[in-house]
Every structure is written in C-alpha cells, then in structure tokens.
Design an enzyme around this catalytic site. Structure first.
Site, PDB file in Angstrom:
ATOM      1  N   CYS A  63      -0.300  -8.822  13.856  1.00 45.51           N
ATOM      2  CA  CYS A  63       1.158  -8.932  13.721  1.00 45.51           C
ATOM      3  C   CYS A  63       1.797  -9.144  15.102  1.00 45.51           C
ATOM      4  O   CYS A  63       1.421  -8.478  16.071  1.00 45.51           O
ATOM      5  CB  CYS A  63       1.705  -7.664  13.069  1.00 45.51           C
ATOM      6  SG  CYS A  63       3.486  -7.748  12.813  1.00 45.51           S
ATOM      7  N   CYS A  82       5.737  -2.641  17.232  1.00 47.13           N
ATOM      8  CA  CYS A  82       5.992  -1.282  16.728  1.00 47.13           C
ATOM      9  C   CYS A  82       4.933  -0.319  17.297  1.00 47.13           C
ATOM     10  O   CYS A  82       3.731  -0.488  17.036  1.00 47.13           O
ATOM     11  CB  CYS A  82       5.958  -1.274  15.205  1.00 47.13           C
ATOM     12  SG  CYS A  82       6.938  -2.626  14.485  1.00 47.13           S
ATOM     13  N   CYS A  97       1.986   1.228  15.266  1.00 46.49           N
ATOM     14  CA  CYS A  97       1.292   0.439  14.239  1.00 46.49           C
ATOM     15  C   CYS A  97      -0.079  -0.115  14.657  1.00 46.49           C
ATOM     16  O   CYS A  97      -0.196  -0.851  15.637  1.00 46.49           O
ATOM     17  CB  CYS A  97       2.176  -0.715  13.785  1.00 46.49           C
ATOM     18  SG  CYS A  97       1.445  -1.565  12.354  1.00 46.49           S
ATOM     19  N   CYS A 131       2.303  -1.572  -4.480  1.00 47.58           N
ATOM     20  CA  CYS A 131       3.067  -1.938  -3.280  1.00 47.58           C
ATOM     21  C   CYS A 131       2.221  -2.832  -2.382  1.00 47.58           C
ATOM     22  O   CYS A 131       1.191  -2.395  -1.866  1.00 47.58           O
ATOM     23  CB  CYS A 131       3.446  -0.702  -2.488  1.00 47.58           C
ATOM     24  SG  CYS A 131       4.365   0.500  -3.429  1.00 47.58           S
ATOM     25  N   CYS A 183       6.313  -3.699  -5.765  1.00 49.39           N
ATOM     26  CA  CYS A 183       7.017  -3.460  -4.500  1.00 49.39           C
ATOM     27  C   CYS A 183       6.337  -4.312  -3.439  1.00 49.39           C
ATOM     28  O   CYS A 183       5.117  -4.507  -3.494  1.00 49.39           O
ATOM     29  CB  CYS A 183       6.923  -1.981  -4.128  1.00 49.39           C
ATOM     30  SG  CYS A 183       7.727  -1.606  -2.553  1.00 49.39           S
ATOM     31  N   CYS A 201      13.677   0.351  -1.003  1.00 52.78           N
ATOM     32  CA  CYS A 201      12.784   1.424  -0.565  1.00 52.78           C
ATOM     33  C   CYS A 201      12.894   1.458   0.953  1.00 52.78           C
ATOM     34  O   CYS A 201      12.495   0.503   1.616  1.00 52.78           O
ATOM     35  CB  CYS A 201      11.353   1.131  -1.010  1.00 52.78           C
ATOM     36  SG  CYS A 201      10.150   2.304  -0.345  1.00 52.78           S
ATOM     37  N   ARG A 236       9.524  10.004  -0.965  1.00 50.56           N
ATOM     38  CA  ARG A 236       8.065   9.890  -0.998  1.00 50.56           C
ATOM     39  C   ARG A 236       7.398  10.619   0.162  1.00 50.56           C
ATOM     40  O   ARG A 236       7.725  10.397   1.328  1.00 50.56           O
ATOM     41  CB  ARG A 236       7.626   8.421  -0.990  1.00 50.56           C
ATOM     42  CG  ARG A 236       6.110   8.291  -1.128  1.00 50.56           C
ATOM     43  CD  ARG A 236       5.645   6.856  -1.234  1.00 50.56           C
ATOM     44  NE  ARG A 236       6.129   6.232  -2.428  1.00 50.56           N
ATOM     45  CZ  ARG A 236       6.647   5.001  -2.472  1.00 50.56           C
ATOM     46  NH1 ARG A 236       6.732   4.286  -1.365  1.00 50.56           N
ATOM     47  NH2 ARG A 236       7.069   4.492  -3.604  1.00 50.56           N
TER      48      ARG A 236
HETATM   49  N1  SAM Z   1       5.199  -5.668   8.639  1.00 54.04           N
HETATM   50  C1  SAM Z   1       6.172  -5.193   7.747  1.00 54.04           C
HETATM   51  C2  SAM Z   1       7.255  -4.398   8.428  1.00 54.04           C
HETATM   52  O1  SAM Z   1       6.986  -3.707   9.401  1.00 54.04           O
HETATM   53  O2  SAM Z   1       8.392  -4.464   7.974  1.00 54.04           O
HETATM   54  C3  SAM Z   1       5.604  -4.375   6.599  1.00 54.04           C
HETATM   55  C4  SAM Z   1       4.415  -3.454   6.812  1.00 54.04           C
HETATM   56  S1  SAM Z   1       4.688  -2.074   7.896  1.00 54.04           S
HETATM   57  C5  SAM Z   1       3.031  -1.525   8.209  1.00 54.04           C
HETATM   58  C6  SAM Z   1       5.440  -0.878   6.846  1.00 54.04           C
HETATM   59  C7  SAM Z   1       5.785   0.473   7.424  1.00 54.04           C
HETATM   60  O3  SAM Z   1       4.618   1.267   7.559  1.00 54.04           O
HETATM   61  C8  SAM Z   1       6.428   0.548   8.781  1.00 54.04           C
HETATM   62  O4  SAM Z   1       7.787   0.249   8.777  1.00 54.04           O
HETATM   63  C9  SAM Z   1       6.198   1.998   9.142  1.00 54.04           C
HETATM   64  O5  SAM Z   1       7.291   2.787   8.722  1.00 54.04           O
HETATM   65  C10 SAM Z   1       4.934   2.365   8.371  1.00 54.04           C
HETATM   66  N2  SAM Z   1       3.816   2.646   9.294  1.00 54.04           N
HETATM   67  C11 SAM Z   1       3.082   1.721   9.966  1.00 54.04           C
HETATM   68  N3  SAM Z   1       2.161   2.330  10.752  1.00 54.04           N
HETATM   69  C12 SAM Z   1       2.307   3.649  10.570  1.00 54.04           C
HETATM   70  C13 SAM Z   1       1.659   4.792  11.115  1.00 54.04           C
HETATM   71  N4  SAM Z   1       0.687   4.684  12.026  1.00 54.04           N
HETATM   72  N5  SAM Z   1       2.045   6.005  10.703  1.00 54.04           N
HETATM   73  C14 SAM Z   1       3.042   6.136   9.788  1.00 54.04           C
HETATM   74  N6  SAM Z   1       3.699   5.096   9.250  1.00 54.04           N
HETATM   75  C15 SAM Z   1       3.348   3.869   9.630  1.00 54.04           C
HETATM   76 FE1  SF4 Z   2       3.935  -5.629  12.308  1.00 58.84          FE
HETATM   77 FE2  SF4 Z   2       3.119  -3.149  12.028  1.00 58.84          FE
HETATM   78 FE3  SF4 Z   2       5.540  -3.609  12.992  1.00 58.84          FE
HETATM   79 FE4  SF4 Z   2       5.008  -4.153  10.394  1.00 58.84          FE
HETATM   80  S1  SF4 Z   2       5.011  -2.134  11.369  1.00 58.84           S
HETATM   81  S2  SF4 Z   2       6.108  -5.418  11.857  1.00 58.84           S
HETATM   82  S3  SF4 Z   2       2.854  -4.749  10.566  1.00 58.84           S
HETATM   83  S4  SF4 Z   2       3.593  -4.174  13.987  1.00 58.84           S
END
Ligand code: SAM
Ligand code: SF4
Ligand code: DTB
Length: 351
Positions: free
Chosen positions: A57, A61, A64, A101, A132, A192, A264
């Site tokens: 990606c 973040c 992530c 989802c 979802c 959500c 949730r």
């Molecule tokens: N890429 C898209 C986005 O970020 O909008 C969708 C997938 S993203 C992985 C969805 C959500 O997963 C993130 O917004 C975050 O809140 C949650 N998430 C991702 N990594 C995480 C982690 N290590 N621990 C807890 N929540 C996590």
């Molecule tokens: Fe990409 Fe992870 Fe951020 Fe979603 S949460 S936009 S998968 S880096």
C-alpha cells in the site's frame, strides 16, 4: 424504552472526558444500562474479514503491516479472483458469520478495479450475507457504484483524534476521511467507522475520536474499536501497552455516546484474555470479527470464540434481510449448530 435525550450530536470534549474519568464501575453501569435500552445484551453480531488485496500500500499509516514503506515481511498479493472471494464468503457463512467484510490495501480503488469489487459485492450478497468493504478513499461516483451493487456497509476509520492524526498518517488528511464518509452516507450505504487505541495517544485523543463519530448528523451504524496490533517493522512496533481498563473505558464511552450503533470489539482480541473480552461485552461491545485471521494478523481460533460466547451465554445475532426465521434456522451454520448442541462446556485444561 427509547429516550430521545440518549441520541445526541452535540457532545463536548469536556463532557466526554468526564465520562472517561468516572469511577470504572459507574461508567460500566451507565454503559450497560444504555446498552439494554437498545439491544439484547446477550447477542453479538459476527463478521468475517477477508483481505482481497494484500500489501504494497502506498500510504504511510504508522500502525499498518501493509504499508509498502515498512519492512514487515508481508508477501504482497494481487487482487483476489472474484470466485475465490465468494468461496471464502461461503466458508465464512458456514462458520457462523452474517457479514463478510472485504478489505484492500489501497489508498483508493482505481477505475480498473471497480468492476471486480462490484462483482464481489453481488456474489457475496447472493449468498444471503451482509456485505462490507474497506478499500480506502471513495469518490462520490465510486460510492454510488458500490451502493448500486448492493454494498450494505463501507468501513473507513477516522483512526484517532484530529490533533493526534498527523503523528500517525501523513499521506491523507482527516478531512479526506470525513469526505469519504460523507460520500458513503450520501450514496445510501451504512457507515462503519471507528479507530485504533494504544497508539501512544492521550485519553483526550480517545475522547476526540469518539466526539467526531458521535457528532456526525447520523451516527455510524457500526463502530469498530481496534486495539493496536503491534507488528514488527512498523513505526509503532514498540509502543507501550495501553492499560486494559482504558480500552474497556473506550468501549463503554462509545456505547454511551452512540447507543443505537453496533460497537465492535475489533482488532487486538488475540492479545486479550477472556475476562477482558467479557468485560468489553459488558461495557457494550456487541460485534466481533470471527475467523482465524483479521486482514494479515491472527485472530482467536473459531472454536475458542464459540466456547467463550457459550460460556457467557451470548448468541450470534441473526441476519434478517428478507429471510424468514425458518429459513435462517435451516441455514444455521455447522459450527454454530455444533456449538449449540455441544454447549462447548468449559474445559479448564484447554484455556
Ligand atoms: N486501506 C484501506 C484504508 O486504510 O482505508 C482499508 C484497509 S485498512 C487495513 C482498515 C483499517 O484497519 C485501518 O483504518 C485501521 O483502523 C485498521 N488497522 C490496520 N492495521 C492495524 C493494526 N496493526 N492494529 C489495529 N488496527 C489496524
Ligand atoms: Fe494502506 Fe494500511 Fe493505511 Fe489502509 S491502513 S491505507 S492498507 S497503509
Ligand atoms: C477495522 O476497523 N479493523 C479491521 C477492519 N476494520 C478492516 C482491520 C484490522 C486489521 C488489523 C491488522 C491486520 O490484520 O492487518
């Protein structure tokens, strides 16, 4: 009993912080009281996650494992084939989930991807499940397209407070996220949206996140509260643990602020003991992710979850979209039937 004054959109940060600062038992009593006005307290909604596009990606973040910027050892995968996704959804339904989802590691979907995700929605919907998706930012037109395909929910988290947000993500703004949520709502889908705690934020940031969600003109129907899953290679891998009671407080305050929403108990259950999960349900959590994987990290084993729900006298929430109770009963999944007949009596040696 529905109390008009329960549903508000004008919470101040000070009021919310005052809830966080209540003695623990007072806060939980208040949350459980509100919970019982709107929900059966012994029912939990069950969703299963599927990562339809994993890794690589472009976003940054800090939590992530799927960001291309961090070396987390994750294997990148292309967009899954539609029939494979539908197979996974069938298995999730057979395992007891009522909502499927689908998540993609995208900043936003590209034009070339839309027809595939639309087919995924249609195929999963045809199985009689709620759908979802979480695919990143959506334009108005993309939201309309997904809504027309029959997508029930779109997940897009605010993640944290507006003030702390810049410490966690720099590649998209808080306003970008609010705009996507507006597009989702205006296209007629259910929202959500929630966040992550345990990222080194203060209590006022947890209050700020919930304030943003609770002051939306319509509350998100689903509010995932994730506990940070610390993944090696991400900037937050060594973040210090959040006091578990502060996690429970966050659930309780979410329940009080958004009485009609499903809250949730989301990522992070793998590192929580059963007592903590039970306390989260008592605080008003009434939805979980069920299945051995979240998107890329582990989640509790299915039989362990079923055993826990049984020991607590909690039943999975049924899905009623046009199906009679008889049909639902007939399609009651295998795991659940087994769980309900075996009762999964508590075996101290296995926990
Ligand atoms: N890429 C898209 C986005 O970020 O909008 C969708 C997938 S993203 C992985 C969805 C959500 O997963 C993130 O917004 C975050 O809140 C949650 N998430 C991702 N990594 C995480 C982690 N290590 N621990 C807890 N929540 C996590
Ligand atoms: Fe990409 Fe992870 Fe951020 Fe979603 S949460 S936009 S998968 S880096
Ligand atoms: C949400 O709030 N939590 C889910 C879902 N929405 C998409 C994702 C949790 C991901 C945890 C880290 C992983 O497994 O990659």
């Amino acid at each position: 009993m529905h109390l008009v004054e329960d549903i508000r959109n004008d919470w101040t940060r000070k009021e919310i912080l005052a809830l966080f600062e209540l003695p623990f038992n007072d806060l939980l009593f208040q949350a459980q009281t509100v919970h019982r006005r709107y929900f059966d307290p012994n029912t939990v909604q069950i969703s299963t996650l599927c990562s339809v596009k994993t890794g690589a990606c472009p976003e940054d973040c800090a939590y992530c494992p799927q960001s291309a910027r961090y070396d987390t050892g994750l294997e990148r995968e292309k967009l899954m084939a539609v029939d494979k996704v539908i197979e996974e959804a069938k298995a999730a339904k057979a395992g007891g989930a009522t909502r499927f989802c689908m998540g993609a590691a995208w900043r936003s979907p590209k034009a070339k991807d839309m027809s595939y995700v639309v087919d995924m929605v249609k195929g999963v919907k045809a199985l009689g499940m709620e759908t979802c998706m979480t695919l990143g930012m959506l334009t108005e037109a993309q939201a309309q397209q997904l809504s027309h395909a029959g997508l029930d929910y779109y997940n897009h988290n605010l993640d944290t407070s507006p003030e702390y947000y810049g410490d966690i993500i720099t590649t998209r703004t808080y306003q970008d996220r609010l705009d996507t949520l507006d597009n989702v709502r205006n296209a007629g889908m259910k929202v959500c949206s929630g966040g992550i705690v345990g990222m080194g934020e203060e209590a006022s940031d947890r209050a700020g996140l919930l304030q943003q969600l609770a002051n939306m003109s319509v509350h998100p129907e689903s509010v995932p509260i994730n506990m940070l899953v610390k993944v090696a290679g991400t900037p937050l891998e060594n973040e210090k643990d959040l006091d578990p009671f502060d996690f429970i407080r966050t659930i309780a305050v979410a329940r009080i602020l958004m009485p009609k929403s499903h809250v949730r108990l989301s990522a992070g259950r793998e590192s929580m003991n059963e007592q903590m999960q039970a306390l989260a349900f008592f605080a008003g959590a009434n939805s979980i992710f069920y299945g051995e994987k979240l998107l890329t990290t582990p989640n509790p084993k299915k039989n362990k979850d079923m055993a826990l729900l049984n020991r607590l006298g909690i039943s999975p929430e049924a899905y009623h979209a046009g199906e009679s109770d008889e049909v639902l009963e007939a399609s009651l999944n295998d795991d659940l039937k087994k769980a309900q007949t075996d009762k999964y009596f508590y075996d101290a040696s296995s926990s």
